[in-house]
Design a protein around this motif. Structure first.
Motif, PDB file in Angstrom:
ATOM      1  N   VAL A 285      45.549  25.203   6.707  1.00 36.38           N
ATOM      2  CA  VAL A 285      45.811  23.995   7.483  1.00 36.38           C
ATOM      3  C   VAL A 285      44.764  22.964   7.087  1.00 36.38           C
ATOM      4  CG1 VAL A 285      45.984  22.996   9.793  1.00 36.38           C
ATOM      5  CG2 VAL A 285      46.704  25.371   9.400  1.00 36.38           C
ATOM      6  N   PHE A 286      45.229  21.769   6.755  1.00 38.01           N
ATOM      7  CA  PHE A 286      44.318  20.685   6.378  1.00 38.01           C
ATOM      8  C   PHE A 286      44.366  19.612   7.460  1.00 38.01           C
ATOM      9  CE2 PHE A 286      45.542  22.821   2.543  1.00 38.01           C
ATOM     10  CZ  PHE A 286      44.381  22.879   1.796  1.00 38.01           C
ATOM     11  N   ILE A 287      43.178  19.230   7.936  1.00 40.28           N
ATOM     12  CA  ILE A 287      43.110  18.203   8.970  1.00 40.28           C
ATOM     13  C   ILE A 287      42.192  17.081   8.511  1.00 40.28           C
ATOM     14  CG2 ILE A 287      43.562  19.854  10.831  1.00 40.28           C
ATOM     15  CD1 ILE A 287      40.576  19.789  11.473  1.00 40.28           C
ATOM     16  N   ASP A 288      42.440  15.889   9.028  1.00 40.65           N
ATOM     17  CA  ASP A 288      41.559  14.745   8.819  1.00 40.65           C
ATOM     18  C   ASP A 288      40.814  14.471  10.116  1.00 40.65           C
ATOM     19  OD1 ASP A 288      42.276  14.280   6.160  1.00 40.65           O
ATOM     20  OD2 ASP A 288      44.028  13.113   6.756  1.00 40.65           O
ATOM     21  N   VAL A 289      39.497  14.372  10.024  1.00 39.97           N
ATOM     22  CA  VAL A 289      38.681  14.020  11.183  1.00 39.97           C
ATOM     23  C   VAL A 289      38.657  12.494  11.258  1.00 39.97           C
ATOM     24  CG1 VAL A 289      36.411  14.205  12.254  1.00 39.97           C
ATOM     25  CG2 VAL A 289      37.309  16.113  10.904  1.00 39.97           C
ATOM     26  N   VAL A 290      39.330  11.948  12.244  1.00 38.04           N
ATOM     27  CA  VAL A 290      39.492  10.489  12.326  1.00 38.04           C
ATOM     28  C   VAL A 290      38.562   9.858  13.349  1.00 38.04           C
ATOM     29  CG1 VAL A 290      41.868  10.554  11.505  1.00 38.04           C
ATOM     30  CG2 VAL A 290      41.421  10.762  13.956  1.00 38.04           C
ATOM     31  N   ALA A 291      37.857  10.672  14.120  1.00 38.47           N
ATOM     32  CA  ALA A 291      36.887  10.150  15.088  1.00 38.47           C
ATOM     33  C   ALA A 291      35.796  11.190  15.291  1.00 38.47           C
ATOM     34  CB  ALA A 291      37.571   9.839  16.425  1.00 38.47           C
ATOM     35  N   GLY A 292      34.591  10.700  15.518  1.00 40.80           N
ATOM     36  CA  GLY A 292      33.486  11.611  15.806  1.00 40.80           C
ATOM     37  C   GLY A 292      32.699  12.055  14.599  1.00 40.80           C
ATOM     38  N   GLY A 293      33.234  11.845  13.388  1.00 42.60           N
ATOM     39  CA  GLY A 293      32.521  12.198  12.167  1.00 42.60           C
ATOM     40  C   GLY A 293      32.534  13.685  11.877  1.00 42.60           C
ATOM     41  N   THR A 294      32.427  14.022  10.588  1.00 46.77           N
ATOM     42  CA  THR A 294      32.517  15.429  10.202  1.00 46.77           C
ATOM     43  C   THR A 294      31.310  16.240  10.667  1.00 46.77           C
ATOM     44  OG1 THR A 294      31.627  14.837   8.020  1.00 46.77           O
ATOM     45  CG2 THR A 294      34.018  15.036   8.216  1.00 46.77           C
ATOM     46  N   ASP A 295      30.130  15.625  10.705  1.00 43.17           N
ATOM     47  CA  ASP A 295      28.960  16.349  11.188  1.00 43.17           C
ATOM     48  C   ASP A 295      29.117  16.690  12.662  1.00 43.17           C
ATOM     49  OD1 ASP A 295      27.747  16.329   8.729  1.00 43.17           O
ATOM     50  OD2 ASP A 295      26.504  14.565   9.137  1.00 43.17           O
ATOM     51  N   GLY A 296      29.618  15.729  13.432  1.00 42.42           N
ATOM     52  CA  GLY A 296      29.863  15.978  14.847  1.00 42.42           C
ATOM     53  C   GLY A 296      30.948  17.015  15.052  1.00 42.42           C
ATOM     54  N   PHE A 297      31.953  16.964  14.194  1.00 42.04           N
ATOM     55  CA  PHE A 297      33.043  17.947  14.278  1.00 42.04           C
ATOM     56  C   PHE A 297      32.522  19.353  14.008  1.00 42.04           C
ATOM     57  CE2 PHE A 297      36.413  20.315  12.000  1.00 42.04           C
ATOM     58  CZ  PHE A 297      37.331  20.440  13.039  1.00 42.04           C
ATOM     59  N   ARG A 298      31.745  19.491  12.958  1.00 46.92           N
ATOM     60  CA  ARG A 298      31.202  20.805  12.626  1.00 46.92           C
ATOM     61  C   ARG A 298      30.319  21.328  13.752  1.00 46.92           C
ATOM     62  NH1 ARG A 298      28.513  21.185   6.992  1.00 46.92           N
ATOM     63  NH2 ARG A 298      27.430  19.364   7.831  1.00 46.92           N
ATOM     64  N   ARG A 317      39.510  21.894   5.559  1.00 44.56           N
ATOM     65  CA  ARG A 317      40.466  22.987   5.350  1.00 44.56           C
ATOM     66  C   ARG A 317      40.160  24.123   6.317  1.00 44.56           C
ATOM     67  NH1 ARG A 317      40.492  26.826   0.034  1.00 44.56           N
ATOM     68  NH2 ARG A 317      38.683  27.627   1.166  1.00 44.56           N
ATOM     69  N   LEU A 318      41.185  24.569   7.029  1.00 42.09           N
ATOM     70  CA  LEU A 318      41.088  25.722   7.919  1.00 42.09           C
ATOM     71  C   LEU A 318      41.954  26.826   7.327  1.00 42.09           C
ATOM     72  CD1 LEU A 318      41.603  23.839  11.313  1.00 42.09           C
ATOM     73  CD2 LEU A 318      39.450  24.239  10.097  1.00 42.09           C
ATOM     74  N   VAL A 319      41.349  27.980   7.077  1.00 44.52           N
ATOM     75  CA  VAL A 319      42.053  29.056   6.392  1.00 44.52           C
ATOM     76  C   VAL A 319      42.235  30.242   7.334  1.00 44.52           C
ATOM     77  CG1 VAL A 319      42.122  30.540   4.363  1.00 44.52           C
ATOM     78  CG2 VAL A 319      41.002  28.306   4.230  1.00 44.52           C
ATOM     79  N   LEU A 320      43.481  30.628   7.545  1.00 45.56           N
ATOM     80  CA  LEU A 320      43.798  31.784   8.378  1.00 45.56           C
ATOM     81  C   LEU A 320      43.792  33.052   7.519  1.00 45.56           C
ATOM     82  CD1 LEU A 320      44.391  31.280  11.422  1.00 45.56           C
ATOM     83  CD2 LEU A 320      44.767  29.270   9.992  1.00 45.56           C
ATOM     84  N   HIS A 321      43.387  34.142   8.136  1.00 40.20           N
ATOM     85  CA  HIS A 321      43.292  35.411   7.407  1.00 40.20           C
ATOM     86  C   HIS A 321      43.357  36.559   8.400  1.00 40.20           C
ATOM     87  CE1 HIS A 321      39.080  35.424   8.716  1.00 40.20           C
ATOM     88  NE2 HIS A 321      39.020  34.173   8.282  1.00 40.20           N
ATOM     89  N   ARG A 322      43.311  37.765   7.892  1.00 42.40           N
ATOM     90  CA  ARG A 322      43.569  38.935   8.723  1.00 42.40           C
ATOM     91  C   ARG A 322      42.501  39.167   9.796  1.00 42.40           C
ATOM     92  NH1 ARG A 322      45.377  42.941   6.967  1.00 42.40           N
ATOM     93  NH2 ARG A 322      44.438  44.448   8.361  1.00 42.40           N
TER      94      ARG A 322
END
Length: 341
Positions: A285-298, A317-322
């Motif tokens: 799953v690919f997302i765009d951080v449109v508010a808050g900034g990537t550092d804040g998101f992390r 990128r969010l990667v799903l796995h077992r």
């Protein structure tokens, strides 16, 4: 917000850990010296994948990067060239190994949205038979690419081009089994177009280490020699190969669950204000951080017990796995919603 719950790691499907059953299979593995070709479990893994995928031989190696490198070294000589996607793993994320260690020139091309290299662009990039130019020998494709599955009709067209122009065709099949599950086809149906394929066991399949390079007897003999040169010869490697055999037996079909959970996560993003769905393909799953900034998101996701990989762009990128179950998906959705509030 802090949490004492287990961390949900969405950075990659390489973070999967061996199950108790896999560890047991590893502990029981019959072993020998694989550099001498005497490890029965390694030999069984190589033979199994070769038969199942329709190749003459296979070679177990420590990593997908080394598997791709050995393929390039076996297909090409010094001064040769391979055509590859500009965002392909073999070009962008493997340290320039073909150029550094093999004196093989990459010719990168811009990929289409589905990860393919347009056939007409590939043909135009093939160099004339002239000493002014590197000799174009090989076309490298990747499946899946950013979770995207290469169309079957495209693979047939790429094979036809290579046959017409005298090129070999290699597949970085790091997530080949994801592609097969998404298409509802056996992996053999995908790789039948290729002269060689690298199959990774340590991503969604859940083995702790290892890839297998498949090709003709002659190509694998050459790759085995290069494996030694590159320091990839392992001794009692059957302990590792046993994990790969267990993964093929017990984990391949479960990749469909990862795809379904990725689709569920993508659907839940609708209406969120601070993050926006960019794409969802197979287990990614690919997302765009449109508010808050990537550092804040992390920082927010880390505090919620969700580990993400943030780069130098707003796209994540969010990667799903077992190792991420339904509860993990719901916790991730909750963390994303709270970031958007």
């Amino acid at each position: 917000m802090s949490t004492s719950l287990p961390v949900i790691d969405l950075r990659s499907d390489t973070v999967t850990r061996p199950t108790p059953a896999m560890r047991e299979a590893m502990a029981r593995a019959e072993v020998g010296d694989d550099v001498y070709g005497e490890d029965p479990t390694v030999n069984a893994l190589q033979a199994r994948l070769a038969v199942e995928l329709g190749f003459e031989a296979g070679l177990f190696v420590p990593s997908g990067t080394q598997s791709n490198l050995l393929a390039l070294l076996a297909h090409c000589e010094r001064g040769d060239e391979y055509i590859v996607g500009m965002d392909a793993h073999t070009y962008r994320y493997e340290g320039g190994g073909a150029a550094v260690l093999g004196s093989i020139q990459p010719q990168p091309l811009v990929q289409a949205a589905d990860g393919s290299l347009p056939v007409d662009a590939v043909e135009q990039a093939i160099k004339p038979d002239d000493p002014h130019f590197a000799r174009t020998r090989l076309l490298c494709l990747e499946n899946t690419w950013h979770g995207r599955v290469l169309p079957m009709d495209y693979l047939a067209a790429a094979r036809a081009l290579c046959d017409r122009r005298g090129l070999s065709l290699h597949l970085d099949g790091a997530r080949l089994f994801n592609a097969a599950v998404a298409l509802g086809l056996p992996p053999r149906a995908i790789v039948r177009h290729f002269d060689s394929v690298s199959v990774c066991l340590s991503k969604g399949l859940g083995a702790p280490v290892g890839s297998v390079l498949l090709g003709s007897q002659a190509l694998i003999a050459q790759a085995r020699r290069w494996r030694k040169v590159a320091g990839g010869g392992m001794r009692q490697a059957g302990i590792l190969a046993a994990a790969g055999l267990h993964a093929l037996d017990h984990h391949a079909a479960a990749l469909a669950d990862d795809h379904a959970r990725a689709a569920r996560l993508a659907a839940a993003l609708e209406g969120m204000s601070a993050v926006r769905l960019a794409a969802q393909h197979t287990n990614m799953v690919f997302i765009d951080v449109v508010a808050g900034g990537t550092d804040g998101f992390r920082a927010h996701m880390e505090a919620a017990g969700v580990r993400v990989s943030v780069g130098y762009t707003p796209r994540v990128r969010l990667v799903l796995h077992r190792d991420v179950d339904d509860v993990g998906v719901e916790r991730t959705i909750e963390a994303l919603r709270s970031f958007s509030e």
